[in-house]
Scaffold this active site. Sequence first.
Site, PDB file in Angstrom:
ATOM      1  N   ALA B  20     -57.978 -31.241 -75.467  1.00 10.60           N
ATOM      2  CA  ALA B  20     -57.206 -32.419 -75.043  1.00 10.60           C
ATOM      3  C   ALA B  20     -57.498 -33.678 -75.857  1.00 10.60           C
ATOM      4  O   ALA B  20     -56.595 -34.253 -76.482  1.00 10.60           O
ATOM      5  CB  ALA B  20     -57.445 -32.683 -73.556  1.00 10.60           C
ATOM      6  N   CYS B  54     -58.465 -27.378 -66.309  1.00  8.76           N
ATOM      7  CA  CYS B  54     -58.310 -27.685 -64.888  1.00  8.76           C
ATOM      8  C   CYS B  54     -57.332 -26.729 -64.220  1.00  8.76           C
ATOM      9  O   CYS B  54     -57.305 -26.612 -62.998  1.00  8.76           O
ATOM     10  CB  CYS B  54     -57.775 -29.099 -64.677  1.00  8.76           C
ATOM     11  SG  CYS B  54     -58.307 -30.257 -65.905  1.00  8.76           S
ATOM     12  N   ARG B 455     -58.489 -52.571 -42.432  1.00  9.08           N
ATOM     13  CA  ARG B 455     -58.640 -53.461 -41.265  1.00  9.08           C
ATOM     14  C   ARG B 455     -60.007 -53.288 -40.620  1.00  9.08           C
ATOM     15  O   ARG B 455     -60.657 -54.261 -40.242  1.00  9.08           O
ATOM     16  CB  ARG B 455     -57.550 -53.173 -40.243  1.00  9.08           C
ATOM     17  CG  ARG B 455     -56.203 -53.743 -40.643  1.00  9.08           C
ATOM     18  CD  ARG B 455     -55.106 -53.248 -39.739  1.00  9.08           C
ATOM     19  NE  ARG B 455     -55.306 -53.687 -38.361  1.00  9.08           N
ATOM     20  CZ  ARG B 455     -54.541 -53.297 -37.346  1.00  9.08           C
ATOM     21  NH1 ARG B 455     -53.536 -52.463 -37.549  1.00  9.08           N
ATOM     22  NH2 ARG B 455     -54.770 -53.739 -36.130  1.00  9.08           N
TER      23      ARG B 455
END
Lengths: 465, 465
Positions: B20, B54, B455
């Site tokens: 890659a 992968c 939150r």
Amino acid sequence: MSISGESTARERLVVVGGDAAGMSAASRARRLKGPDELEIIAFERGHFSSYSACGIPYWVGGDVTDRDALIARSPEEHRERGIDLRMRTEVTDLDVRGGRVRARDLGTGAESWTPYDKLVIATGARPVRPPLPGIDAPGVHGVQTLDDGLALLDTLGRTPGGRAVVIGAGYIGVEMAEALINRGYGVTVLNRGPEPMSTLDPDMGRLVHVAMEGLGITMVNGAEVTKILTGGDGRVRAVATQDEEYAADVVVLGIGVRPETSLAEAAGLPLGEHGGLLTDLAMRVRGHDNVWAGGDCVEVLDLVSGRERHIPLGTHANKHGQVIGSNVGGDYATFPGVVGTAVSKVCDLEIARTGLREKDAHRAGLRFESVTVEATGRAGYYPGADPMTVKMLAERRTGRLLGVQIVGREDAAKRVDIAAVALTACMTVERMTALDLGYAPPFSPVWDPILVAARKAVSAVRSGG
Amino acid sequence: MSISGESTARERLVVVGGDAAGMSAASRARRLKGPDELEIIAFERGHFSSYSACGIPYWVGGDVTDRDALIARSPEEHRERGIDLRMRTEVTDLDVRGGRVRARDLGTGAESWTPYDKLVIATGARPVRPPLPGIDAPGVHGVQTLDDGLALLDTLGRTPGGRAVVIGAGYIGVEMAEALINRGYGVTVLNRGPEPMSTLDPDMGRLVHVAMEGLGITMVNGAEVTKILTGGDGRVRAVATQDEEYAADVVVLGIGVRPETSLAEAAGLPLGEHGGLLTDLAMRVRGHDNVWAGGDCVEVLDLVSGRERHIPLGTHANKHGQVIGSNVGGDYATFPGVVGTAVSKVCDLEIARTGLREKDAHRAGLRFESVTVEATGRAGYYPGADPMTVKMLAERRTGRLLGVQIVGREDAAKRVDIAAVALTACMTVERMTALDLGYAPPFSPVWDPILVAARKAVSAVRSGG
């Protein structure tokens, strides 16, 4: 906090509107202040409180079988939490100078004034109903309230497998088209604009158009509805446009909504150019220290364009309610604004957008580059790796991200959240190309579609004027 | 640019490693500079170029049926694009002072030196193979290369429906557990740590553990493998730990990988504490103007902790290659670093993380709050609204987001991208609560799980010390 035994002045909060924004505000305020400190009275003119209007298409379409599942909290549950929620009671007058509201019990017709110390306006939105001949005929339905949904289901039960016409091709229109297809109806969507989903640029709307036709939906653009025709029984039988007549056993109005601010307007409260209430960051109505407003009746700041917009959406309403309740309850919270994110689907086609469309960017006086890419949402070799189309707008020279639109199949829509966060952070497309997004073959190719678009946008910005 | 007719010095780029990072770099450089300006020679010792390691678990598991689908670009395709890719040719020496590399043709055994003007090191990683008795027995497999995958499939073909032992419970381990379950094997995973997925905190790893057992996988924590036992035929028959023996027709090693930097080390290039090459922002090896490195052989900057990490992942390798190729080709690009995002799945269980775990935050000397919530990924009433668990870490007092971990079913993992972008932008959890994320019942509740966690994190930060 009141010291036990001491006599303290108990404040009264009045909430106008018992849906998402209003009841979120009431609930949050109640969590922060007990009944000995804060009395909470909420008025709701309808039959239901805290329900999901966004869920109605899925209930009508049969994905959700139980109407009550759409109700997040019933009036009884609110009352158990110490909120005096008065159903079927319509507020008819806001006297903000006198600090009181007038309300009418829709059952008895009795009217009375209720004073308040603090006021929350959460009156929502009302659907646009154009003054067309025949629009009030039986078989013509809005889909704003649960009562609307019940009435529509009743009509669908009369003419199973019949013909449906949806007027409007925005979110509600396309979602209702899906619902009616799922109910076995033949569906025609009449759209005034050049392509469906005018919240997208027309080139992206075109993709939705093609996909809807692939689902067997007849999509008519440039359609100006002139009247609704009725049969001998008085029920709807067709919809006429400038060009043609479309037979219909049922008509659904999905034309959009406007802020319901007639009371606020009469009270002299500030409204924006879209007819929504104007608030500050804390969701306080501008110029009124003890009046807050949130939900579908307010305008919100678009953080990308710097302009006010009206975006009726449950997620904003809930955030507004949370912020208002915090501030009413003595805490401090703000709602900074929106970037204009929206997601939707028609059957297996997913649609998403955030930020500015081309016309928004033009209107905001921005010079921009626009790129469109096709890319798969999973590694190309992994099953279900469908291509999606991603359009990205970036400001010229600075490269600042301005907006993203996505149309595709599985796993397409929620990718827009990546762009929503990047917009909030004012990222450039160059910075975005290096984003560390989750990668594994079932979830993404090595270059996520958002990254593919960002790379192309970088090239466009670099070579642009 | 060379002016036609003028004699210009053609530069030579040598790339070590044809996967890659190396081939992305070569391809990008080739797009920027034609063969008359830049000669490109790439050496690859294996049989394949530009393949997706992968993807191997999904090929072994049967989701991907064609090995060649994992090959993004064949040697012939690279050559057609003007890259002199020499397969089965191993670089045996880097002479960075002399500007040349020595390579051996693995077919003929012939060795020769090749001078370069610019060098890209993309030697990848090698799997950890502990020196256990029996580890080289037939039936014991790594899953790093396509050849490994072929060999493993051959073993699986011999003993269909047999017993498999996976050593290691990280990404490769859990993905291979899925692959083997899909192949009809009985699967035992031996994990040295307290819970699987040590890239998560143990409380989140515990959820993976429980879910894996629900899938019929036997998960053994605290397992120290002592030896691999073979039968009369010399093939593997069991794996022994300190406590027990586990019968095995096949053993898969999923223990992880280390940077393959022995050549670089011998050449005196700078390595970091994880054994990876150290580069600057432009992916240039520190202190060496004409040497670049990328992919699994380098360390990358963690933007949250400010420390170097080794993260072997195809998406980073591709980005590195793109950046290197741009810089080699005379353009300018940078790789700023990572936030540590990773996603995975075991059957229908999705796993994601980004940013710091508790132990990373401690190690970085940060004081933090940690919260965990359960929330659905769709409106509660919409079909398939499964709960997911979201853990969020925020810095004390400042409220800066430090990390997020997610374990859940459908639509759980890629939500981590929201946090990955927020981390990149150094957002506080307070700012995150107002994020304008895509909302519609099929895609999200009004409060997206990430917002629910934010939150709760805000409350923790406000009430924290």
